[in-house]
Design a protein around this motif. Structure first.
Motif, PDB file in Angstrom:
ATOM      1  N   PHE A 128       8.324   4.709  -1.490  1.00 20.18           N
ATOM      2  CA  PHE A 128       8.128   4.004  -0.230  1.00 20.18           C
ATOM      3  C   PHE A 128       6.740   3.355  -0.219  1.00 20.18           C
ATOM      4  O   PHE A 128       5.776   3.894  -0.771  1.00 20.18           O
ATOM      5  N   TYR A 129       6.667   2.187   0.438  1.00 18.22           N
ATOM      6  CA  TYR A 129       5.415   1.434   0.519  1.00 18.22           C
ATOM      7  C   TYR A 129       5.246   0.882   1.933  1.00 18.22           C
ATOM      8  O   TYR A 129       6.215   0.776   2.703  1.00 18.22           O
ATOM      9  N   LEU A 130       4.010   0.487   2.258  1.00 17.40           N
ATOM     10  CA  LEU A 130       3.719  -0.310   3.435  1.00 17.40           C
ATOM     11  C   LEU A 130       3.460  -1.734   2.968  1.00 17.40           C
ATOM     12  O   LEU A 130       2.580  -1.972   2.136  1.00 17.40           O
ATOM     13  N   THR A 179       6.761   9.358  -0.881  1.00 18.23           N
ATOM     14  CA  THR A 179       6.674   8.781   0.458  1.00 18.23           C
ATOM     15  C   THR A 179       5.302   8.149   0.686  1.00 18.23           C
ATOM     16  O   THR A 179       4.422   8.200  -0.170  1.00 18.23           O
ATOM     17  N   THR A 180       5.116   7.552   1.853  1.00 23.96           N
ATOM     18  CA  THR A 180       3.816   7.040   2.268  1.00 23.96           C
ATOM     19  C   THR A 180       3.603   7.353   3.731  1.00 23.96           C
ATOM     20  O   THR A 180       4.555   7.332   4.528  1.00 23.96           O
ATOM     21  N   GLU A 181       2.370   7.659   4.094  1.00 25.60           N
ATOM     22  CA  GLU A 181       2.018   7.790   5.506  1.00 25.60           C
ATOM     23  C   GLU A 181       1.878   6.395   6.116  1.00 25.60           C
ATOM     24  O   GLU A 181       1.882   5.376   5.416  1.00 25.60           O
ATOM     25  N   ARG A 184      -8.861   2.517  11.285  1.00 23.62           N
ATOM     26  CA  ARG A 184      -8.383   1.676  12.387  1.00 23.62           C
ATOM     27  C   ARG A 184      -7.192   0.867  11.903  1.00 23.62           C
ATOM     28  O   ARG A 184      -7.227   0.276  10.830  1.00 23.62           O
ATOM     29  N   VAL A 185      -6.142   0.830  12.701  1.00 29.07           N
ATOM     30  CA  VAL A 185      -4.919   0.123  12.334  1.00 29.07           C
ATOM     31  C   VAL A 185      -4.987  -1.288  12.908  1.00 29.07           C
ATOM     32  O   VAL A 185      -4.772  -1.501  14.101  1.00 29.07           O
ATOM     33  N   ASP A 186      -5.289  -2.264  12.050  1.00 34.79           N
ATOM     34  CA  ASP A 186      -5.383  -3.657  12.489  1.00 34.79           C
ATOM     35  C   ASP A 186      -4.056  -4.388  12.371  1.00 34.79           C
ATOM     36  O   ASP A 186      -3.782  -5.304  13.140  1.00 34.79           O
ATOM     37  N   GLN A 187      -3.246  -4.011  11.392  1.00 34.90           N
ATOM     38  CA  GLN A 187      -1.946  -4.639  11.159  1.00 34.90           C
ATOM     39  C   GLN A 187      -1.062  -3.566  10.530  1.00 34.90           C
ATOM     40  O   GLN A 187      -1.235  -3.241   9.359  1.00 34.90           O
ATOM     41  N   PRO A 188      -0.124  -2.980  11.285  1.00 26.70           N
ATOM     42  CA  PRO A 188       0.555  -1.767  10.818  1.00 26.70           C
ATOM     43  C   PRO A 188       1.445  -1.960   9.597  1.00 26.70           C
ATOM     44  O   PRO A 188       1.702  -0.996   8.870  1.00 26.70           O
ATOM     45  N   GLY A 189       1.924  -3.167   9.350  1.00 34.11           N
ATOM     46  CA  GLY A 189       2.772  -3.396   8.191  1.00 34.11           C
ATOM     47  C   GLY A 189       4.193  -2.902   8.406  1.00 34.11           C
ATOM     48  O   GLY A 189       4.562  -2.384   9.465  1.00 34.11           O
ATOM     49  N   THR A 190       4.997  -3.044   7.367  1.00 35.57           N
ATOM     50  CA  THR A 190       6.411  -2.672   7.398  1.00 35.57           C
ATOM     51  C   THR A 190       6.707  -1.706   6.268  1.00 35.57           C
ATOM     52  O   THR A 190       6.315  -1.945   5.122  1.00 35.57           O
ATOM     53  N   GLN A 203       0.860  -1.172   0.000  1.00 35.12           N
ATOM     54  CA  GLN A 203       0.000   0.000   0.000  1.00 35.12           C
ATOM     55  C   GLN A 203       0.904   1.231   0.000  1.00 35.12           C
ATOM     56  O   GLN A 203       2.048   1.177   0.474  1.00 35.12           O
ATOM     57  N   ALA A 204       0.406   2.344  -0.507  1.00 30.67           N
ATOM     58  CA  ALA A 204       1.174   3.589  -0.510  1.00 30.67           C
ATOM     59  C   ALA A 204       0.198   4.749  -0.426  1.00 30.67           C
ATOM     60  O   ALA A 204      -0.585   4.971  -1.344  1.00 30.67           O
ATOM     61  N   TRP A 205       0.254   5.480   0.688  1.00 27.79           N
ATOM     62  CA  TRP A 205      -0.701   6.560   0.936  1.00 27.79           C
ATOM     63  C   TRP A 205       0.074   7.849   1.167  1.00 27.79           C
ATOM     64  O   TRP A 205       0.366   8.218   2.296  1.00 27.79           O
TER      65      TRP A 205
END
Length: 231
Positions: free
Chosen positions: A91-93, A25-27, A62-68, A13-15
């Motif tokens: 950058f990505y999550l 970048t990504t938030e 809601r953050v269920d799994q924050p990722g890397t 994902q990339a936000w």
């Protein structure tokens, strides 16, 4: 009011709420502009369409799994001239899972729910290279506020994440700051126009909160004096 809930899960994902030249970048969580853009695409809105009804929706995630967070370098060449483009840093999550929510008029929420289940244009998680790995639609909660709805949907974390990290007793929320309140942070992700000739975004205040993980059974409360009532 009604609340539409969306599961945002995928390999990448990339936000982004800010980008400078070749650095993208990504938030750490989905932006309001990214999710409203997903909904607008699902409805088939053109990029220069009016967004005023969408921007009035209250947004939360809601953050269920924050990722890397991961970094990638990309190169490209012009199709006609074969001239090399500048090296791009993106950058990505990875392996993140979120539950996003929009709250508003029931008629509009109902239309958006239908659009998500049968989108005109395929949704993606911030960038076109980031498709969702699971269905987006988690349903509509009628006569509920956004915090109640986000606190009711089951935990969406992957099985491997639960096995590795255990069960989180609480889950983090990021919500639109209510009028008159002081935000915890601000992002430039309130969309004004998606028109590629002049994209425009305003500042959005965000407040942080937490909700109990709905997949965790509440602990029983031990009252050492309870036996005295039976005497």
């Amino acid at each position: 009011m009604s609340v539409l809930l969306l599961r945002l899960a995928g390999p990448l994902q990339a936000w982004g709420s800010a980008a400078r030249f070749a650095r993208r970048t990504t938030e750490n969580a989905p932006t309001k502009s990214g999710v409203l853009g997903l909904l607008a695409a699902a409805e088939g809105r053109e990029r220069d369409a009016d967004l005023s009804d969408l921007t009035e929706l209250r947004y939360g995630v809601r953050v269920d799994q924050p990722g890397t967070r991961i970094r990638d370098f990309q190169t490209a060449h012009h199709f006609d001239s074969d001239k090399a483009m500048p090296l791009s840093e993106r950058f990505y999550l990875a392996d993140a899972v979120f539950v996003a929510a929009v709250e508003g008029d029931p008629a509009l929420i109902g239309r958006l729910d239908e659009a998500v289940r049968a989108p005109v244009w395929l949704p993606y998680l911030g960038r076109r290279s980031c498709p969702p790995s699971q269905p987006l639609d988690l349903g509509v909660h009628d006569d509920a506020d956004i915090v109640t709805a986000l606190g009711a949907v089951p935990w969406q974390a992957s099985d491997w994440y639960r096995h590795r990290h255990g069960t989180s007793p609480e889950l983090a929320l990021l919500l639109d700051c209510p009028s008159g309140a002081s935000p915890d942070q601000s992002f430039r992700d309130a969309p004004i126009s998606f028109d590629p000739r002049h994209r425009r975004y305003g500042l959005r205040g965000v407040v942080a909160d937490r909700v109990p993980n709905p997949s965790v059974e509440p602990a029983s409360v031990h009252d050492p004096t309870s036996a005295l009532g039976a005497v």
